[in-house]
Design a protein around this motif. Structure first.
Motif, mmCIF file in Angstrom:
data_model
loop_
_atom_site.group_PDB
_atom_site.id
_atom_site.type_symbol
_atom_site.label_atom_id
_atom_site.label_comp_id
_atom_site.label_asym_id
_atom_site.label_seq_id
_atom_site.Cartn_x
_atom_site.Cartn_y
_atom_site.Cartn_z
ATOM 1 N N ALA A 118 -24.804 19.674 -61.151
ATOM 2 C CA ALA A 118 -23.835 20.648 -61.650
ATOM 3 C C ALA A 118 -23.290 20.066 -62.954
ATOM 4 C CB ALA A 118 -22.714 20.812 -60.638
ATOM 5 N N ALA A 119 -23.093 20.912 -63.941
ATOM 6 C CA ALA A 119 -22.652 20.394 -65.236
ATOM 7 C C ALA A 119 -21.725 21.378 -65.928
ATOM 8 C CB ALA A 119 -23.868 20.109 -66.119
ATOM 9 N N GLY A 120 -20.900 20.844 -66.798
ATOM 10 C CA GLY A 120 -20.024 21.679 -67.616
ATOM 11 C C GLY A 120 -20.758 22.076 -68.891
ATOM 12 N N PHE A 197 -12.933 15.147 -65.391
ATOM 13 C CA PHE A 197 -13.602 16.138 -66.222
ATOM 14 C C PHE A 197 -13.140 15.890 -67.653
ATOM 15 C CE2 PHE A 197 -13.560 18.407 -62.056
ATOM 16 C CZ PHE A 197 -14.935 18.532 -61.905
ATOM 17 N N GLU A 198 -13.710 16.618 -68.604
ATOM 18 C CA GLU A 198 -13.447 16.305 -70.005
ATOM 19 C C GLU A 198 -12.163 16.944 -70.532
ATOM 20 O OE1 GLU A 198 -16.480 16.812 -68.684
ATOM 21 O OE2 GLU A 198 -16.856 14.671 -69.004
ATOM 22 N N TYR A 203 -15.107 17.668 -74.745
ATOM 23 C CA TYR A 203 -16.160 18.697 -74.702
ATOM 24 C C TYR A 203 -16.656 18.984 -76.124
ATOM 25 C CZ TYR A 203 -15.286 20.095 -69.771
ATOM 26 O OH TYR A 203 -15.172 20.137 -68.405
ATOM 27 N N VAL A 214 -22.502 18.710 -69.817
ATOM 28 C CA VAL A 214 -22.055 17.343 -69.489
ATOM 29 C C VAL A 214 -21.854 17.203 -67.987
ATOM 30 C CG1 VAL A 214 -19.640 17.978 -70.007
ATOM 31 C CG2 VAL A 214 -20.271 15.562 -69.898
ATOM 32 N N GLY A 215 -22.226 16.040 -67.486
ATOM 33 C CA GLY A 215 -22.046 15.765 -66.062
ATOM 34 C C GLY A 215 -21.971 14.272 -65.797
ATOM 35 N N MET A 216 -21.808 13.945 -64.514
ATOM 36 C CA MET A 216 -21.513 12.553 -64.138
ATOM 37 C C MET A 216 -22.661 11.881 -63.393
ATOM 38 S SD MET A 216 -17.706 13.340 -62.663
ATOM 39 C CE MET A 216 -16.672 14.599 -63.438
ATOM 40 N N THR A 239 -21.491 25.067 -64.184
ATOM 41 C CA THR A 239 -20.446 25.470 -63.236
ATOM 42 C C THR A 239 -19.106 25.728 -63.899
ATOM 43 O OG1 THR A 239 -20.004 23.146 -62.823
ATOM 44 C CG2 THR A 239 -21.498 24.247 -61.304
ATOM 45 N N ASP A 240 -18.961 25.336 -65.154
ATOM 46 C CA ASP A 240 -17.707 25.569 -65.877
ATOM 47 C C ASP A 240 -18.021 25.416 -67.359
ATOM 48 O OD1 ASP A 240 -17.780 22.662 -64.633
ATOM 49 O OD2 ASP A 240 -16.830 22.503 -66.580
ATOM 50 N N VAL A 255 -16.485 23.887 -58.994
ATOM 51 C CA VAL A 255 -17.823 23.431 -59.367
ATOM 52 C C VAL A 255 -18.799 23.694 -58.228
ATOM 53 C CG1 VAL A 255 -19.197 21.334 -59.760
ATOM 54 C CG2 VAL A 255 -17.127 21.723 -61.090
HETATM 55 N N1 HPA Z 1 -17.805 17.730 -66.702
HETATM 56 C C1 HPA Z 1 -18.366 16.715 -66.062
HETATM 57 N N2 HPA Z 1 -19.028 16.866 -64.948
HETATM 58 C C2 HPA Z 1 -19.145 18.096 -64.433
HETATM 59 C C3 HPA Z 1 -18.587 19.186 -65.058
HETATM 60 C C4 HPA Z 1 -17.854 18.998 -66.255
HETATM 61 O O1 HPA Z 1 -17.320 19.931 -66.870
HETATM 62 N N3 HPA Z 1 -18.878 20.283 -64.306
HETATM 63 C C5 HPA Z 1 -19.606 19.838 -63.261
HETATM 64 N N4 HPA Z 1 -19.778 18.512 -63.331
#
Ligand code: HPA
Length: 280
Positions: A118-120, A197-198, A203, A214-216, A239-240, A255
């Motif tokens: 999942a990533a922003g 989160f950022e 961002y 971006v993700g972790m 996811t965002d 998320v």
């Molecule tokens: N940032 C970092 N990791 C994430 C994000 C995010 O916006 N959304 C899901 N994982």
């Protein structure tokens, strides 16, 4: 320097355990399932599931809502293994611990690794629920899984990263999306340590340096897979959004919810891609 651990021995021990437990031929493809993306497991005709807690040398899972098991079974026509739940750097694992399962995959014979997360989204064309094919990454983790002694048996001291994500599988994914009328975005994944989160400025910064999402997670696993010369492809579920001028609140629950919604598309793509790979 923490060099007392003999990683080669540990990898061999864990690989032997898994081979014995699963039996028969080993899978040639492995999938790492990200947050909210665990439902792909329902598409797998499960032959064996091994909780991480039973696997020698595996890290202990910490995050709630992650089941934490290795799954072996058929996804469509292909025999695969899947990690339901991964190990994140922010949980406190060292980079070597967090990427240990990828070493084990290689040791049992896996050739192709699929990573999901999942990533922003920073790219202004992205919407929540989009699936992004990862074309490349930017590593912003503060530590590196290959730092320290290099085991030449596992890979070279200075591995190339010019094709971290297999170009031929990228093309395959594009074709599958086109044939099935799927909105498949593409972009560069920025890997950061989290767990925050950022900030809006972060961002913006990640977008300006060439990132689209971006993700972790993911980046350490891909580095280790490429060190071991595995072929890699990856998908992010957006996811965002954290683009220029977009300041939305984001929580872990949101998320996971957004990821679950997009999950069927991601699962379909992963299944189709793996089923079209001849050597798997
Ligand atoms: N940032 C970092 N990791 C994430 C994000 C995010 O916006 N959304 C899901 N994982």
């Amino acid at each position: 320097m923490n060099q007392e651990v003999n990683w080669l021995e540990r990898i061999q021990e864990t690989a032997s355990f898994i081979k014995q437990k699963v039996g028969g031929e080993m899978p040639k493809a492995a999938i790492i399932l990200g947050s909210g993306l665990g439902n792909l497991v329902n598409e797998i005709d499960i032959k064996v599931a091994i909780p991480y807690s039973e696997i020698p040398n595996f890290p202990i899972s910490t995050v709630e809502g992650h089941k934490g098991q290795l799954i072996f079974g058929n996804l469509g026509d292909k025999y695969v293994m899947a990690m339901q739940g991964r190990f994140h750097y922010y949980e406190g694992y060292s980079m070597k611990e967090a990427t240990f399962p990828v070493r084990v995959m290689k040791a049992i014979g896996v050739k192709v690794l699929c990573v999901s997360n999942a990533a922003g989204g920073m790219n202004p064309n992205f919407r929540v629920g989009d699936v992004m094919l990862i074309t490349d990454h930017i590593n912003l983790f503060p530590d590196h899984p290959l730092r320290g002694k290099n085991y030449n048996e596992l890979g070279p001291r200075f591995p190339a990263m010019n094709e971290a994500y297999s170009h031929r599988i990228l093309d395959l994914a594009r074709n599958i999306a086109k044939e099935n009328d799927i909105r498949l975005m593409e972009g560069v994944y920025v890997g950061t340590q989290g767990p925050t989160f950022e900030t809006p400025s972060e961002y913006r910064y990640f977008y300006r340096i060439g990132g689209d999402a971006v993700g972790m997670s993911t980046v350490p696993e891909v580095i280790v897979a490429r060190h071991g010369d595995m072929e890699v492809f990856g998908l992010s579920v957006i996811t965002d959004l954290g683009g220029e001028g977009i300041f939305v609140d984001v929580s872990h629950e949101e998320v996971q919810q957004a990821a679950s919604k997009a999950e069927p598309i991601m699962s379909f793509l992963v299944k189709e891609i793996i089923n079209k790979l001849e050597e798997v």
